[in-house]
Design a protein around this motif. Structure first.
Motif, PDB file in Angstrom:
ATOM      1  N   ARG A 282      -4.396 -10.498   1.088  1.00  0.00           N
ATOM      2  CA  ARG A 282      -4.606  -9.113   0.647  1.00  0.00           C
ATOM      3  C   ARG A 282      -3.446  -8.625  -0.216  1.00  0.00           C
ATOM      4  NH1 ARG A 282      -5.982  -7.011   6.510  1.00  0.00           N
ATOM      5  NH2 ARG A 282      -4.400  -8.609   6.815  1.00  0.00           N
ATOM      6  N   CYS A 314      -8.325 -10.046  12.289  1.00  0.00           N
ATOM      7  CA  CYS A 314      -8.287  -8.698  12.867  1.00  0.00           C
ATOM      8  C   CYS A 314      -9.341  -8.440  13.940  1.00  0.00           C
ATOM      9  CB  CYS A 314      -8.457  -7.608  11.807  1.00  0.00           C
ATOM     10  SG  CYS A 314      -7.236  -7.660  10.513  1.00  0.00           S
ATOM     11  N   ASP A 317      -7.738  -6.767  17.116  1.00  0.00           N
ATOM     12  CA  ASP A 317      -6.777  -5.681  16.964  1.00  0.00           C
ATOM     13  C   ASP A 317      -7.399  -4.302  17.094  1.00  0.00           C
ATOM     14  OD1 ASP A 317      -4.328  -7.266  16.048  1.00  0.00           O
ATOM     15  OD2 ASP A 317      -5.901  -7.980  14.713  1.00  0.00           O
ATOM     16  N   CYS A 322      -4.296  -2.356  13.204  1.00  0.00           N
ATOM     17  CA  CYS A 322      -4.740  -2.764  11.880  1.00  0.00           C
ATOM     18  C   CYS A 322      -4.170  -1.850  10.805  1.00  0.00           C
ATOM     19  CB  CYS A 322      -6.250  -2.667  11.799  1.00  0.00           C
ATOM     20  SG  CYS A 322      -7.055  -4.224  11.852  1.00  0.00           S
ATOM     21  N   CYS A 325      -0.397  -2.460  10.605  1.00  0.00           N
ATOM     22  CA  CYS A 325      -0.168  -3.793  10.061  1.00  0.00           C
ATOM     23  C   CYS A 325      -0.330  -3.751   8.536  1.00  0.00           C
ATOM     24  CB  CYS A 325      -1.159  -4.767  10.684  1.00  0.00           C
ATOM     25  SG  CYS A 325      -1.344  -6.306   9.795  1.00  0.00           S
ATOM     26  N   LEU A 326      -1.396  -3.112   8.087  1.00  0.00           N
ATOM     27  CA  LEU A 326      -1.617  -3.051   6.637  1.00  0.00           C
ATOM     28  C   LEU A 326      -0.558  -2.207   5.942  1.00  0.00           C
ATOM     29  CD1 LEU A 326      -5.451  -3.068   6.304  1.00  0.00           C
ATOM     30  CD2 LEU A 326      -3.851  -4.482   5.032  1.00  0.00           C
ATOM     31  N   ARG A 329       2.379  -4.314   5.473  1.00  0.00           N
ATOM     32  CA  ARG A 329       2.108  -5.319   4.447  1.00  0.00           C
ATOM     33  C   ARG A 329       2.210  -4.741   3.033  1.00  0.00           C
ATOM     34  NH1 ARG A 329      -0.630 -10.025   5.876  1.00  0.00           N
ATOM     35  NH2 ARG A 329      -0.782 -10.316   8.123  1.00  0.00           N
TER      36      ARG A 329
HETATM   37 FE1  FES Z   1      -5.927  -5.822  10.985  1.00  0.00          FE
HETATM   38 FE2  FES Z   1      -3.499  -6.699  10.101  1.00  0.00          FE
HETATM   39  S1  FES Z   1      -4.288  -6.651  12.143  1.00  0.00           S
HETATM   40  S2  FES Z   1      -5.031  -5.606   9.077  1.00  0.00           S
END
Ligand code: FES
Ligand code: SAM
Length: 349
Positions: A282, A314, A317, A322, A325-326, A329
């Protein structure tokens, strides 16, 4: 040469069939880096370092269709089938709202249990509770009148990937009950009614040839949708395509970048499928011109049952995990998630 084709694509926002063909077949790793950089700069021009988030609610995995690639196809008897109630769905939206989502995507198989009346009530409930949020539907092919009712109930957007713009290829991916003509007619109907519309396709789907990808690009240019959803094809072990190979990271990034240069202000997600074939997929998608991510808001109890392809990420999660986490990222690569509906905006380009 290929580099001059990239410059031409950025300037004219289109190439001829032959030129696209050359670009797709002959791009070097070095030129791909250049293309991705140009796509990234284009995205930054329109969206800055902002990444829009959409909360995905996978509300049913029942489906009357039998698409050969899809893990929740009707013939797959090993799927544990589920449906979320209106109350369940509203709970997902509540969680999502607190996490900063201002778009909810209701996605599911084509499930007759949810009548038009049901969908209309559902849209109205969400819009009444969260008037500042956009509702996106992704529930397949319906009649013009059904689409119209959803729109009048307050739905804002509709995702319906065209899957492939080539008729023969379309029939290799779908049973005879489905046709490209009907798919395209549905997209035109949605546009006419006033939805922000998303088309798209899988990269590396079985039997896909370079010509088909070129046809997809030309089709997208002509349709000029507000959103384009593309991700790699990933086989699911309980489908007729279990033994087919998955789409490549390289080709997916290539297609994302081309689409960004061709449709500069289009809403373009870095998909979960892309994150599934590579741990940083991603991020690399964003660095190829994507500007949207769609974290999952479905209850963890049903996540594993919405398995379109093998090893989907995911699935264990919580929504909050999520989301954060995003956030980590995208921050790591210099971008920010924003609390915003993230509507399509017309622009000078
Ligand atoms: Fe779902 Fe990373 S755990 S986006
Ligand atoms: N039923 C609705 C429809 O057909 O538009 C929405 C749900 S459908 C599962 C959503 C998308 O998942 C499809 O448009 C398809 O491109 C994608 N998909 C299905 N199986 C896949 C696979 N094996 N690999 C990658 N993407 C897949």
């Amino acid at each position: 040469d290929v580099k001059s084709l990239i410059v031409k694509l950025e300037t004219n926002k289109i190439l001829s069939k032959e030129e696209f063909h050359t670009l797709l077949n002959h791009i070097s790793d070095e030129d791909l880096l250049y293309l991705r950089e140009r796509a990234c700069i284009t995205a930054r021009k329109h969206f800055g370092n902002k990444i829009y988030i959409r909360g995905l609610i996978e509300f049913t995995n029942h489906c009357k269709n039998d698409c050969y690639y899809c893990g929740i196809r009707r013939s797959n008897e090993n799927v544990h089938r589920y449906r979320l109630s209106e109350e369940d769905i509203l709970k997902c939206a509540d969680t999502g709202y607190l996490l900063g989502f201002r778009t909810f995507v209701l996605q599911g198989g084509e499930d007759g249990h949810y009548t038009d009346d049901y969908i209309v009530t559902l849209i109205k409930s969400i819009k009444e509770k969260y008037p500042d949020c956009a509702v996106t539907l992704s529930i397949g092919e319906k009649s013009y009148d059904s689409y119209k009712r959803y729109f009048e109930a307050g739905a804002d957007r509709y995702l319906l990937r065209h899957e492939t713009a080539n008729k023969e290829h379309y029939q290799k991916l779908h049973p005879p009950s489905l046709s490209l003509d009907k798919r395209i007619q549905s997209l035109l109907n949605l546009k006419k009614i006033g939805f922000q519309v998303g088309a798209g396709f899988m990269v590396g789907s079985p039997y896909q040839r370079t010509e088909n990808l070129v046809e997809d690009l030309l089709f997208l240019k002509e349709l000029s949708p507000h959103m384009v959803g593309i991700g790699p094809f990933i086989p699911h072990h309980q489908t007729p395509f279990a033994d087919k190979s998955q789409g490549s990271l390289r080709q997916t990034l290539l297609m994302l970048s081309i689409i960004r240069l061709m449709l500069p202000n289009v809403l373009l997600p870095a998909t979960t499928a892309l994150g599934t074939i590579h741990p940083d997929g991603r991020e690399m998608g964003i660095l190829s011109g994507a500007n949207v991510v769609m974290p999952n808001l479905s209850p963890t109890s049903v996540r594993k049952d919405y398995e379109l392809y093998d090893n989907k990420i995911c699935t264990g999660d919580e929504a909050a995990e999520c989301r954060y986490c995003l956030e980590r990222r995208v921050n790591r690569i210099g971008y920010q998630l924003v609390v915003d509906r993230g509507d399509y905006k017309l622009s000078g380009n």
